[in-house]
Enzyme design. Structure first.
Site, PDB file in Angstrom:
ATOM      1  N   GLU A  73       0.824  -1.220   0.000  1.00  0.00           N
ATOM      2  CA  GLU A  73       0.000   0.000   0.000  1.00  0.00           C
ATOM      3  C   GLU A  73       0.856   1.268   0.000  1.00  0.00           C
ATOM      4  O   GLU A  73       1.771   1.412   0.826  1.00  0.00           O
ATOM      5  CB  GLU A  73      -0.913  -0.012   1.237  1.00  0.00           C
ATOM      6  CG  GLU A  73      -1.912   1.121   1.243  1.00  0.00           C
ATOM      7  CD  GLU A  73      -2.845   1.071   2.455  1.00  0.00           C
ATOM      8  OE1 GLU A  73      -3.103  -0.027   2.992  1.00  0.00           O
ATOM      9  OE2 GLU A  73      -3.314   2.143   2.860  1.00  0.00           O
ATOM     10  N   LYS A 244      -7.257  -0.575  11.850  1.00  0.00           N
ATOM     11  CA  LYS A 244      -6.650  -1.137  10.629  1.00  0.00           C
ATOM     12  C   LYS A 244      -5.403  -0.331  10.265  1.00  0.00           C
ATOM     13  O   LYS A 244      -4.366  -0.873   9.874  1.00  0.00           O
ATOM     14  CB  LYS A 244      -7.670  -1.126   9.488  1.00  0.00           C
ATOM     15  CG  LYS A 244      -7.203  -1.823   8.217  1.00  0.00           C
ATOM     16  CD  LYS A 244      -6.488  -0.919   7.243  1.00  0.00           C
ATOM     17  CE  LYS A 244      -6.088  -1.670   5.981  1.00  0.00           C
ATOM     18  NZ  LYS A 244      -5.329  -0.862   5.041  1.00  0.00           N
ATOM     19  N   ASP A 260       4.380 -13.947  11.886  1.00  0.00           N
ATOM     20  CA  ASP A 260       3.004 -14.372  11.601  1.00  0.00           C
ATOM     21  C   ASP A 260       2.062 -13.195  11.888  1.00  0.00           C
ATOM     22  O   ASP A 260       1.654 -12.975  13.018  1.00  0.00           O
ATOM     23  CB  ASP A 260       2.692 -15.581  12.497  1.00  0.00           C
ATOM     24  CG  ASP A 260       1.262 -16.070  12.358  1.00  0.00           C
ATOM     25  OD1 ASP A 260       0.434 -15.385  11.721  1.00  0.00           O
ATOM     26  OD2 ASP A 260       0.957 -17.142  12.915  1.00  0.00           O
ATOM     27  N   HIS A 358      -1.907  10.332  -0.905  1.00  0.00           N
ATOM     28  CA  HIS A 358      -1.991   9.125  -1.732  1.00  0.00           C
ATOM     29  C   HIS A 358      -1.773   9.479  -3.194  1.00  0.00           C
ATOM     30  O   HIS A 358      -1.079   8.794  -3.921  1.00  0.00           O
ATOM     31  CB  HIS A 358      -3.378   8.491  -1.610  1.00  0.00           C
ATOM     32  CG  HIS A 358      -3.493   7.535  -0.460  1.00  0.00           C
ATOM     33  ND1 HIS A 358      -2.889   6.308  -0.468  1.00  0.00           N
ATOM     34  CD2 HIS A 358      -4.136   7.610   0.711  1.00  0.00           C
ATOM     35  CE1 HIS A 358      -3.148   5.674   0.657  1.00  0.00           C
ATOM     36  NE2 HIS A 358      -3.905   6.449   1.403  1.00  0.00           N
TER      37      HIS A 358
HETATM   38  C1  MEV Z   1      -5.647   2.971   5.137  1.00  0.00           C
HETATM   39  O1  MEV Z   1      -4.948   1.779   4.851  1.00  0.00           O
HETATM   40  C2  MEV Z   1      -5.595   3.269   6.623  1.00  0.00           C
HETATM   41  C3  MEV Z   1      -6.471   4.438   7.065  1.00  0.00           C
HETATM   42  O2  MEV Z   1      -7.788   4.255   6.596  1.00  0.00           O
HETATM   43  C4  MEV Z   1      -6.429   4.452   8.567  1.00  0.00           C
HETATM   44  C5  MEV Z   1      -7.390   5.427   9.209  1.00  0.00           C
HETATM   45  O3  MEV Z   1      -8.417   5.752   8.592  1.00  0.00           O
HETATM   46  O4  MEV Z   1      -7.123   5.790  10.352  1.00  0.00           O
HETATM   47  C6  MEV Z   1      -5.965   5.725   6.486  1.00  0.00           C
END
Ligand code: MEV
Length: 408
Positions: A73, A244, A260, A358
């Site tokens: 990513e 995430k 892992d 991005h």
């Molecule tokens: C993208 O991989 C991760 C984000 O969505 C985390 C977040 O929203 O805090 C940018």
């Protein structure tokens, strides 16, 4: 480590910096070959690759550290490096991992109160029995530490707490649980069922923190980040994405070091909901000086030795670049990266939005795909973003016009 514009360098130059700093020559590092892959898993036909990028600017517990991250990513490595740059203005990250205690479960199928009592009475001899089975672990300072019990519905569950030192420890603790279950059946006359570690390793956690100074961020940005954090506190949909983003960083280091990451994911997300409510893994508050202080706490079962790491030369090179001397130290670094990625995501989302960053990185990829050389990439990417048309056709046109200009 502050490498002075690492992102602007060519791959060759970056490799030279790493070689000079850490003695690792990525150009000469072999990748996992098919033969090794065929030992790691079954039915092998190929291997796949991920980019490994180096996160810069990190200071962890006073030590300058370069952090290899394997991830597909865009922006994650840059985001971690940016956050680390802000944190280093106030001394960097502090982190502390617990002892590397793994937790294995043995399910009893027909136990009663007496079974529990028998286990308690024989705990010492059971632990000695386990240590006799693994003298090398004992020699390294690890070994069986405690046996605890609890009831889950009709099942008595014995928990074996086992210090696995520098390994992730899954194989060690699973083997120990199997040996223990036989002994427990003999001792109690009761039948055991499953013997397996739990990924909710509450005895193997790590805490990290960093101060992001007001002098760098400004009060407005700090307030915006606090509101973004509060959103994750109050809204489970947001909280899921927030966490995430933390795992973006943690998994990337896990993959780079041959660990892992599914085990880490399972442990981290369950840990986030231990209170019965899904909570952000990292918390933020403002200190008396008005700086933003971020803290993170989660279980991280990772190793720096073990079969699959031995078979993975890139993982070994990455561990050497990290310069970590123990599994605990690796866990400490990983928690810092998780915090850094969370801070960077909240900052970007609460200010310019995530897309702009991005897009800048995406534009560089499109520029390269359109044939730009490394020396042309940034100029093409900049013009692509300005034109708000980040497409290959446009990149080719921009490239032609840049080359035409230089020819004149
Ligand atoms: C993208 O991989 C991760 C984000 O969505 C985390 C977040 O929203 O805090 C940018």
């Amino acid at each position: 480590m502050d490498t002075g514009g690492f992102y602007k360098r060519s791959i060759k130059e970056r490799r030279k910096i790493i070689e000079e700093a850490m003695g690792v020559n990525y150009a000469k590092t072999k990748e996992t070959d098919l033969e090794a892959a065929n030992i790691m898993i079954e039915n092998v036909v190929a291997t796949t690759r991920l980019p490994v990028g180096i996160a810069t600017n990190f200071v962890v517990n006073g030590r300058e550290i370069l952090i290899p991250m394997a991830i597909e990513e865009t922006s994650v490595v840059a985001a971690a490096s940016n956050a680390a740059k802000i944190a280093r203005a106030s001394g960097g990250f502090k982190a502390e991992a617990s002892e590397p205690i793994m937790d294995g479960q043995i399910q009893f199928l027909n136990a009663d109160k007496e079974t529990e009592k028998t286990i308690r009475e024989h705990e010492k001899e059971l632990l000695s029995f386990l240590d006799e089975q693994s003298p090398s672990m004992k020699k390294r300072g690890g070994g069986a530490r405690r046996i605890e019990t609890h009831w889950s519905g009709p099942y008595l569950v014995a928990h074996l707490l086992y210090d696995v030192r520098d390994s992730m420890g899954a194989n060690t603790v699973n083997a120990a649980c199997e040996a223990l279950s036989e002994k427990l059946e003999e001792l109690t006359g009761k039948k055991t069922g499953l013997c397996i570690l739990t990924n909710l390793c509450l005895h193997r956690t790590v805490k990290a923190s960093a101060t992001f100074p007001k002098s760098v961020l400004g009060e407005e940005t700090i307030n915006a980040i606090l509101k973004a954090y509060d959103f994750a506190e109050k809204d489970v949909y947001r909280c899921c994405t927030n966490n995430k983003g933390i795992m973006n960083g943690i998994d990337a280091v896990a993959i780079a070091t041959g660990n892992d990451w599914r085990a880490l994911e399972a442990g981290a997300h369950f840990y986030a909901s231990l209170s019965g409510r899904h909570e952000p893994l990292a918390k933020y508050e403002v200190n008396e000086k008005g700086d933003l202080v971020g803290t993170i706490e989660l279980p991280l079962a990772v190793g720096i030795v073990g079969g699959s790491i031995k078979l993975n030369p890139v993982a070994q090179a990455n561990l050497k670049v990290l310069g970590v001397k123990s599994a605990r130290e690796l866990a400490e670094v990983m928690a810092c990266v998780g915090l850094a990625n969370n801070f960077a995501a909240l900052k970007a989302l609460a200010t310019e939005g995530i897309n702009r960053g991005h897009m800048r990185l995406h534009a560089r990829t499109i520029a390269i795909q359109a044939g730009a050389k490394e020396s042309e990439m940034d100029e093409v990417a900049k013009k692509l973003v300005e034109s708000k048309n980040i497409k290959a056709d446009n990149a080719r046109k921009i490239l032609e016009s840049i080359r035409g200009k230089h020819r004149k």
